[in-house]
Enzyme design. Sequence first.
Site, PDB file in Angstrom:
ATOM      1  N   HIS A  81      12.476  -2.224   2.808  1.00  0.00           N
ATOM      2  CA  HIS A  81      11.836  -0.987   3.269  1.00  0.00           C
ATOM      3  C   HIS A  81      12.740   0.168   2.869  1.00  0.00           C
ATOM      4  CE1 HIS A  81       8.697  -2.948   5.553  1.00  0.00           C
ATOM      5  NE2 HIS A  81       9.625  -3.822   5.925  1.00  0.00           N
ATOM      6  N   ILE A  82      12.177   1.151   2.238  1.00  0.00           N
ATOM      7  CA  ILE A  82      12.948   2.301   1.769  1.00  0.00           C
ATOM      8  C   ILE A  82      13.497   3.091   2.949  1.00  0.00           C
ATOM      9  CG2 ILE A  82      12.794   4.459   0.472  1.00  0.00           C
ATOM     10  CD1 ILE A  82      10.589   2.981  -1.235  1.00  0.00           C
ATOM     11  N   SER A  83      12.654   3.317   3.934  1.00  0.00           N
ATOM     12  CA  SER A  83      13.093   4.042   5.135  1.00  0.00           C
ATOM     13  C   SER A  83      13.579   3.036   6.173  1.00  0.00           C
ATOM     14  CB  SER A  83      11.939   4.868   5.713  1.00  0.00           C
ATOM     15  OG  SER A  83      10.924   4.017   6.215  1.00  0.00           O
ATOM     16  N   PRO A  85       0.798  -1.214   0.000  1.00  0.00           N
ATOM     17  CA  PRO A  85       0.000   0.000   0.000  1.00  0.00           C
ATOM     18  C   PRO A  85       0.838   1.275   0.000  1.00  0.00           C
ATOM     19  CG  PRO A  85      -0.060  -1.039   2.161  1.00  0.00           C
ATOM     20  CD  PRO A  85       0.621  -1.994   1.227  1.00  0.00           C
ATOM     21  N   HIS A 111       3.712  -4.609   9.467  1.00  0.00           N
ATOM     22  CA  HIS A 111       3.501  -4.448  10.897  1.00  0.00           C
ATOM     23  C   HIS A 111       2.127  -4.910  11.357  1.00  0.00           C
ATOM     24  CE1 HIS A 111       6.802  -1.894   9.780  1.00  0.00           C
ATOM     25  NE2 HIS A 111       5.986  -1.091   9.139  1.00  0.00           N
ATOM     26  N   ASP A 160       1.276 -15.397   6.456  1.00  0.00           N
ATOM     27  CA  ASP A 160       0.862 -16.770   6.144  1.00  0.00           C
ATOM     28  C   ASP A 160       0.972 -17.047   4.647  1.00  0.00           C
ATOM     29  OD1 ASP A 160       0.345 -17.310   8.803  1.00  0.00           O
ATOM     30  OD2 ASP A 160      -1.835 -17.119   8.605  1.00  0.00           O
TER      31      ASP A 160
END
Length: 155
Positions: free
Chosen positions: A105-107, A15, A85, A92
């Site tokens: 993760h970019i950050s 997202p 998170h 699953d």
Amino acid sequence: MAENEPLPLLLLNGPNLNTLGLRQPDVYGSATLAEVVRDCERLAAELGFGLRAAQTNHEGEMIDWLHAARGQVGGIIINPGAWSHTSIALADALVIPEVPIVEVHISNIHQRESFRHHSYVSPLAVGVIAGLGVRGYEYAVRHLVALLAPPAADA
């Protein structure tokens, strides 16, 4: 696909990643998702692999893609965004393809809000790349190729 051709890599983005380059450029940079995908496709091809890419803001769609990936891909690069998170269902589904996974993760999620410090995806991944910007995707491609490429024949 040729007989000895490796299965392609699957690059999935969750997202809000469709807004890369627009949303919080101070956190996520100015590169668009289309640029990230193009660069990953180019790198994978240079390394002898195909790459399929998709992005969705709908968790069920991502889960359906993972179910369909079984036997169709050699490895998965996933930036699950906030689902990292929150989504046990996504975790699953990531077990089903039975291929190596690299979480991106970019950050640096560990420098951000405390709720971002836990990922349901990380325990399933052979590697986690966080905080290196969009270069993390390139590192993920390189790592999966290193895991999946047949060893070079002795000269």
